[in-house]
Structure formats: C-alpha cells, structure tokens
Write an enzyme that holds these catalytic residues in place. Structure first.
Site, PDB file in Angstrom:
ATOM      1  CD  GLU A  93      -9.922   1.716   7.299  1.00 12.68           C
ATOM      2  OE1 GLU A  93      -9.141   1.143   6.527  1.00 12.68           O
ATOM      3  OE2 GLU A  93      -9.583   2.641   8.043  1.00 12.68           O
ATOM      4  CG  HIS A 145      -7.955   7.342   5.625  1.00  9.69           C
ATOM      5  ND1 HIS A 145      -8.165   7.897   6.855  1.00  9.69           N
ATOM      6  CD2 HIS A 145      -7.584   6.067   5.855  1.00  9.69           C
ATOM      7  CE1 HIS A 145      -7.924   6.996   7.785  1.00  9.69           C
ATOM      8  NE2 HIS A 145      -7.574   5.880   7.206  1.00  9.69           N
ATOM      9  CE1 TYR A 195      -4.501   6.731   7.430  1.00  8.61           C
ATOM     10  CE2 TYR A 195      -4.429   6.760   5.034  1.00  8.61           C
ATOM     11  CZ  TYR A 195      -4.516   6.067   6.225  1.00  8.61           C
ATOM     12  OH  TYR A 195      -4.585   4.717   6.209  1.00  8.61           O
ATOM     13  CD  GLU A 232      -8.131   0.839   2.666  1.00  6.80           C
ATOM     14  OE1 GLU A 232      -6.991   0.459   2.288  1.00  6.80           O
ATOM     15  OE2 GLU A 232      -8.445   0.908   3.858  1.00  6.80           O
ATOM     16  CD  GLU A 239      -4.417  -2.754   6.713  1.00  3.27           C
ATOM     17  OE1 GLU A 239      -5.615  -3.002   6.965  1.00  3.27           O
ATOM     18  OE2 GLU A 239      -3.911  -1.623   6.794  1.00  3.27           O
ATOM     19  NE  ARG A 268      -1.820   2.127   3.555  1.00  4.58           N
ATOM     20  CZ  ARG A 268      -2.411   2.831   4.535  1.00  4.58           C
ATOM     21  NH1 ARG A 268      -3.711   2.699   4.746  1.00  4.58           N
ATOM     22  NH2 ARG A 268      -1.719   3.614   5.302  1.00  4.58           N
ATOM     23  NE  ARG A 293      -9.106  -2.246   3.533  1.00  3.18           N
ATOM     24  CZ  ARG A 293      -8.139  -2.634   4.368  1.00  3.18           C
ATOM     25  NH1 ARG A 293      -7.825  -3.899   4.493  1.00  3.18           N
ATOM     26  NH2 ARG A 293      -7.506  -1.748   5.092  1.00  3.18           N
ATOM     27  CG  ASP A 349      -6.719   3.903   3.027  1.00  2.00           C
ATOM     28  OD1 ASP A 349      -7.792   4.439   2.690  1.00  2.00           O
ATOM     29  OD2 ASP A 349      -6.541   3.324   4.109  1.00  2.00           O
ATOM     30  CD1 TRP A 387      -7.860  12.517   9.855  1.00  2.00           C
ATOM     31  CD2 TRP A 387      -8.027  10.317  10.162  1.00  2.00           C
ATOM     32  NE1 TRP A 387      -6.601  12.027  10.031  1.00  2.00           N
ATOM     33  CE2 TRP A 387      -6.667  10.680  10.219  1.00  2.00           C
ATOM     34  CE3 TRP A 387      -8.378   8.962  10.322  1.00  2.00           C
ATOM     35  CZ2 TRP A 387      -5.655   9.743  10.431  1.00  2.00           C
ATOM     36  CZ3 TRP A 387      -7.391   8.037  10.533  1.00  2.00           C
ATOM     37  CH2 TRP A 387      -6.032   8.417  10.590  1.00  2.00           C
TER      38      TRP A 387
HETATM   39  O1  LIG Z   1      -6.326   0.893   5.999  1.00  2.00           O
HETATM   40  C1  LIG Z   1      -5.818   1.121   7.098  1.00  2.00           C
HETATM   41  O2  LIG Z   1      -5.155   0.281   7.696  1.00  2.00           O
HETATM   42  C2  LIG Z   1      -6.012   2.473   7.754  1.00  2.00           C
HETATM   43  O3  LIG Z   1      -7.046   3.139   7.117  1.00  2.00           O
HETATM   44  C3  LIG Z   1      -6.207   2.411   9.252  1.00  2.00           C
HETATM   45  O4  LIG Z   1      -7.271   1.583   9.554  1.00  2.00           O
HETATM   46  C4  LIG Z   1      -6.522   3.761   9.840  1.00  2.00           C
HETATM   47  O5  LIG Z   1      -5.489   4.592   9.572  1.00  2.00           O
HETATM   48  C5  LIG Z   1      -6.774   3.698  11.343  1.00  2.00           C
HETATM   49  O6  LIG Z   1      -5.653   3.225  12.019  1.00  2.00           O
HETATM   50 MG   LIG Z   2      -7.760   2.086   5.345  1.00  4.31          MG
END
Ligand SMILES: O=C(O)[C@@H](O)[C@H](O)[C@H](O)CO
Ligand SMILES: [Mg+2]
Length: 409
Positions: free
Chosen positions: A269, A219, A159, A243, A346, A147, A290, A217, A409
């Site tokens: 997630e 985010h 981030y 993602e 992951e 990633r 995810r 990602d 975020w």
């Molecule tokens: O895909 C990931 O691993 C990230 O989006 C983390 O879940 C997030 O930064 C929170 O720790």
């Molecule tokens: Mg993520």
C-alpha cells in the site's frame, strides 16, 4: 479531439480528497483520484502547477503515450506524489475513453472475468468481546472476509482499532484532524503484540469456524525475524493473508519470513511503482499485491503490474481504505472485475457526506461489490456539493515505542 480544461478539486466531506477533472474540447468529462493521505496539497500543486499545462491540447485518446510522457518526460520519476498525480491523469483519460465508447471501463479492460468482487471488511475491537461483535455484524451483512485488529494489553489506542463501539457503523480511519500543526502520537510494543495476537486468531477460528477468511495488518512494525516468528506462530489459524509485516522499503526482508512460514503475505500500500515489487514478484516472496490504483500510476500501470504478478501466481488485493476516494475505488473495481488473477478487494465504505459529494454507481450485495454499468468509471463529482467542504489538515499518527523511540507506523 483534445484536452481543453484541467481542474483540480479539493474537498473535505469528513476527510480530504483531491480529484482531477479533465474536460475535452467536445465536452466529455473524466475524473481521476489524486488523494495522498496527509500530503494532499503536494499532489494538487503537482497537478495544477506542473502537469495541467502539459496536458492542454493533447489528444485524450493517447493514454499510454500520455503516461510515458508524464513518467519519463520530466526526468524525475516515481515517489508517491508524482505517481498519484500521474494516476489521476490516467484514470481521468480512461474514464473519458470509456464514456466515449458508451461502456463501463471494465469492458475496455477485457470484460468481466467474474460475477462479483469479493471484499473484506475492517473489524476491530479494543478487546476480544468487541472484536467478536464486530465480526458477527459483518457476517450478518454477508461478508465472507474480515480484516481483524484488536487492542494489545499494556498499550493504549493503537493502529487499526476503532474508537466507535459495536452497532455503530464502522468508520475507522486513523488520519486525525490536526489542531496544533502536528500529528497525534501513539505508543507501541512489538513483544506485547506478538504474545497477544495468536490467541486472538485461535478464538476467532473457534467462534467462527473454518470458512471465514481472516486477514490481519501488521502495518510494517515487525523486524524480519519477528515477522518470521509471527507468521510461523499463526499458521494453524489459516490466515487469508498477513499484510505489511515488515517495513515497506526492504524487499529482501520477506525472504526471511518466507523461509519460515506458509502464512500468505501481502504488501504494497505504500509502494508506487512496479519496481518496488521486482524482487518480491520474481522471487515469489508475496502472495498478494496491495497497491492502490491511486498511488501506483493509475489503471495503465496497475494493469501491467498485475499481469506481471500473474505470471508468478501472485494475485491482487487492491488497497481500498477511505483515503482512496470513490473515484479511485471505482478504478480498483473495474480492474478487479476484468483481471484474471483477482484475489480480494479491501472495502471500507465511505461516509454519507462523502457519498453526497461523489455519486457512485457501484453496488454491494452479500459480501460482493460490482462497479455498475454506467459508461466510464461510474462516479461523478458534484462540484457544488464539494465546494461546501473546506480542506482541513489531517495526518496519520506518529508511532513511538514505549521508551519514546520513533517506530514504523
Ligand atoms: O490496510 C489499510 O487499509 C491501512 O493500512 C490503511 O491504508 C492505513 O491505515 C492508512 O489509512
Ligand atoms: Mg494496510
């Protein structure tokens, strides 16, 4: 037999973890991960103040019935706190059942469907040179998938970009210890990001060739039309997945992205139920699920979710950052090994302090993980070691646009 003891352990070996311990009347112990990054104590209270007394005296073998009892029983359903608590109970009961059977959990889920679990690593750098070094380091360790996240001109710390330089073991985790009671803040600009990222992917393909699986990602930071444009712009670089391109609550947003691009999409997630995926799966708007086992109701719920996804040709990409404890990671690995529609896992290795507290049996070999063959999940919490690490508040940062507007975020 019956459940005799229910204990909640909170420990902080570098970061916070909440672990459920269920002990049966004949002394079998099962472990479950209940860690919800930044809201750990809410889940701990849910478990010890509300669920513990409902569990004592129940038959530990009735996993499906216990799941339904905890999900439908209290009237209030879903949400990350509830579903993390149910997940912890579910994992602990599967751990117990597999220990009693004398088998690693994946055997009870149907046995191994593959020899190893392909994982992706987190590579990042404030600029392309640092990112390139990080990717090279992972290739040397045998990783076949990374990633990639990088700094954006005009923005500061953002981030996904590690503060540690190349050569240092990559241990990026954005939850920061809280000192004044509030989370830290970062600044963001989507226009700068959209202008910068396609060139980064182009350079990665040029330097690393066609084989490397590249993941990225977003985010949840793009609007639907921004995400559609971005997914289309990066098509030539053949990403394994993009993602979380749009905010997690809005399932229909991905229709627009899908209409414009063949870049594979992953999301979930922050989801905690199969219902968060209903539109996404039945309309085939995503390619990878995810969810974390820890945040989506445990092994029982994840197995059903992934089987549902399989009918639509959608694969797994189970969440596995370091805010999932080694217990939650093991639960993911047993599922990964057993299901047919595995996509990728992951993998963000836990630090040494965490691995002293949680004794794991999973192994890494040239880009692939295996859960090991110890009966159960294969992870044991060392309660003495855990007691040496006191809970310390840590929160993910808050994200604002350059003009100060609060952003996703
Ligand atoms: O895909 C990931 O691993 C990230 O989006 C983390 O879940 C997030 O930064 C929170 O720790
Ligand atoms: Mg993520």
């Amino acid at each position: 037999m019956t459940i005799e003891l229910v204990d909640v352990n909170i420990t902080s070996p570098g970061r916070n973890f909440v672990t459920l311990k269920i002990t049966t009347a004949d002394g079998v112990v099962g472990w479950g991960d209940a860690t919800l990054n930044g809201r750990e104590l809410a889940v701990a209270s849910y478990l010890s103040d509300h669920l513990a007394s409902m569990l004592i005296g129940r038959d530990e073998d009735r996993i499906e019935d216990t799941w339904q009892y905890l999900y439908r029983g209290p009237y209030w359903r879903r949400g990350p706190v509830t579903m993390a608590a149910i997940a912890a109970v579910d994992m602990a009961l599967w751990d117990i059942k597999a220990k009693k059977a004398g088998m690693p959990l994946y055997q009870l889920l149907g046995g191994a469907s593959r020899e190893g679990i392909r994982v992706y690593a987190h590579a990042s750098g404030t600029d392309y040179a640092a990112l390139k070094d990080a990717i090279t380091g992972y290739e040397e360790l045998g990783y076949t998938a990374v990633r990639v996240q990088t700094g954006v001109p005009g923005l500061g710390q953002i981030y996904g970009v590690s503060a540690t330089g190349p050569g240092v073991r990559y241990d990026y985790e954005p939850a920061k210890r809280v000192e004044n009671g509030r989370p830290s803040e970062e600044r963001w600009d989507t226009r700068n990001y959209l202008a910068h990222m396609p060139g980064i992917f182009a350079r990665i393909r040029e330097d690393f060739g066609a084989d490397l699986r590249i993941l990225h990602d977003g985010h949840h930071r793009m609007s639907p039309i921004e995400a559609a444009r971005f997914a289309k712009d990066i098509e030539p670089y053949d990403l394994f997945w993009l993602e979380d391109c749009t905010p997690g609550e809005d399932q229909s947003a991905l229709r627009l992205v899908r209409q414009h691009s063949t870049t594979p999409l992953a999301i979930g997630e922050v989801f905690n139920s199969v219902f968060d995926y209903q539109t996404l799966i039945t309309e085939r708007l995503i390619d990878y699920v995810r969810s974390a086992v820890t945040h989506t109701g445990g092994i029982t719920a994840m197995k059903k979710l992934l089987d549902f996804a399989a009918i639509y040709g959608i694969k797994s990409g189970i969440h596995g950052p370091t805010d999932i404890s080694p217990v939650g990671m093991a639960a993911a690995l047993h599922l990964d090994l057993a299901i047919h529609n595995f996509g990728i896992q992951e993998y963000m290795p836990h630090n040494d302090r965490t691995l002293e507290v949680f004794q794991t049996s999973f192994t890494f070999d040239r880009g692939f993980l295996h859960p090991g063959d110890r009966p159960g999940l294969g992870v044991e919490l060392d309660e003495d070691a855990a007691s040496g690490h006191e809970y310390t508040k840590a929160y993910l940062p808050v994200n604002r646009l350059l003009d100060g507007t609060v952003h996703d975020w």
